[in-house]
Motif scaffolding. Structure first.
Motif, PDB file in Angstrom:
ATOM      1  N   SER A 292     -17.619 -40.305 -27.504  1.00 33.00           N
ATOM      2  CA  SER A 292     -16.968 -40.330 -28.814  1.00 33.00           C
ATOM      3  C   SER A 292     -15.909 -41.421 -28.881  1.00 33.00           C
ATOM      4  CB  SER A 292     -16.333 -38.970 -29.114  1.00 33.00           C
ATOM      5  OG  SER A 292     -17.323 -37.964 -29.194  1.00 33.00           O
ATOM      6  N   ARG A 293     -15.155 -41.565 -27.799  1.00 35.26           N
ATOM      7  CA  ARG A 293     -14.095 -42.580 -27.766  1.00 35.26           C
ATOM      8  C   ARG A 293     -14.697 -43.994 -27.844  1.00 35.26           C
ATOM      9  NH1 ARG A 293     -11.861 -45.192 -23.545  1.00 35.26           N
ATOM     10  NH2 ARG A 293     -12.776 -43.759 -22.027  1.00 35.26           N
TER      11      ARG A 293
ATOM     12  N   LYS B 127     -16.277 -44.665 -31.325  1.00 30.87           N
ATOM     13  CA  LYS B 127     -15.285 -44.956 -32.365  1.00 30.87           C
ATOM     14  C   LYS B 127     -14.704 -46.354 -32.198  1.00 30.87           C
ATOM     15  CE  LYS B 127     -11.482 -42.916 -34.946  1.00 30.87           C
ATOM     16  NZ  LYS B 127     -10.599 -41.736 -35.118  1.00 30.87           N
TER      17      LYS B 127
ATOM     18  N   SER C 164     -15.905 -41.551 -35.796  1.00 32.65           N
ATOM     19  CA  SER C 164     -16.411 -40.677 -34.738  1.00 32.65           C
ATOM     20  C   SER C 164     -17.911 -40.476 -34.913  1.00 32.65           C
ATOM     21  CB  SER C 164     -15.704 -39.320 -34.799  1.00 32.65           C
ATOM     22  OG  SER C 164     -16.146 -38.604 -35.949  1.00 32.65           O
TER      23      SER C 164
END
Length: 271
Positions: A246-247, A250, A256
């Motif tokens: 997710s990091r 993004k 996200s």
């Protein structure tokens, strides 16, 4: 002439993705599409003619010409580039060139050594930098003239391009596993420092940043075309965890994975 769109489809296997890419469709006036297949088994139908897809197959389709891609063996999924180009009303010479080509054939087999060319075309053609877009235009124009004269080489190009070609193949073939810088340079039999310098010169980024970008693009495709949970996608792409995926996602997209899925599913649903 401009490159309106350029996509890389890696292993067309998800049900919704297969459905989308297998749809019968055509493009508008002065829009031509190029499909270049790297692997997999399938059929390419354009107009009333159906061709078998093999490694190195290239297809050129004309404006308003209906065409569709069918995967015939899901254990050997299709991987390909698709480039949509649009000519300008003043592009008389290019229009004549394309029309003559299409009178001869829709199909060519140019071998599998053009992976780097199409990846560079995709990166430059969709760039916000006008000089890079112009560069992509001239590269594509040169390619089309060589195609018309049957002068495309199915063998290897210069040593630097061959190194990039092999590196891209390793990265693209290991999206769902893991390949390290050492794996690539050992295979290429060159040093890490030389390869990083060469890759950055050609692709304007480092090898591992590019490899991560490929994984993010594959994740984006799965978010739209499958019902897999985010943690399942993270696991398939070999991220450490859902949080790690997710990091990174993004960082590359600005949103996200869940936001991306919600927004783009609404777009594709409406279209």
């Amino acid at each position: 002439m401009e490159i309106k769109d350029a996509v890389f489809v890696y292993q067309m296997i998800e049900e919704k993705e297969v459905e989308w890419h297998s749809r019968i469709h055509n493009h508008d006036q002065r829009e031509y599409e190029i499909h270049y297949f790297l692997q997999g088994e399938g059929k390419f139908r354009t107009g009333a003619t159906t061709y078998n897809i093999s490694k190195g197959s290239l297809f050129l389709t004309a404006p308003f010409e209906e065409h569709t891609i069918t995967s015939t063996n899901l254990t050997r999924p299709l991987t390909y580039y698709a480039v949509l180009i649009k000519t300008d009303p003043r592009d008389f010479e290019i229009e004549d060139l394309l029309r003559k080509e299409l009178q001869n054939s829709n199909y060519y087999n140019i071998g599998t050594n053009y992976r780097f060319f199409f990846e560079e075309l995709r990166e430059k053609g969709l760039s916000e930098n006008s000089n890079l877009r112009k560069s992509a235009y001239h590269q594509l124009l040169s390619f089309l003239y060589q195609l018309s004269e049957d002068e495309l080489m199915t063998g290897s190009g210069n040593r630097e391009s061959v190194h990039i070609e092999k590196a891209l193949m390793m990265m693209q073939n290991n999206i769902f596993s893991e390949v390290t810088l050492a794996d690539i340079t050992e295979k290429l039999k060159i040093t890490d420092a030389y390869f990083i310098r060469l890759f950055k010169k050609k692709m304007k980024t480092t090898p591992m940043k590019y490899y991560t970008k490929l994984k993010v693009e594959a994740g984006a495709s799965m978010l739209i075309s499958s019902s897999l949970k985010v943690y399942e996608i993270a696991d398939r792409l070999n991220f450490y965890s859902e949080f790690h995926f997710s990091r990174v996602f993004k960082q590359h997209t600005g949103v996200s994975p869940r936001q991306y899925r919600n927004e783009y599913r609404q777009i594709t649903g409406n279209s």
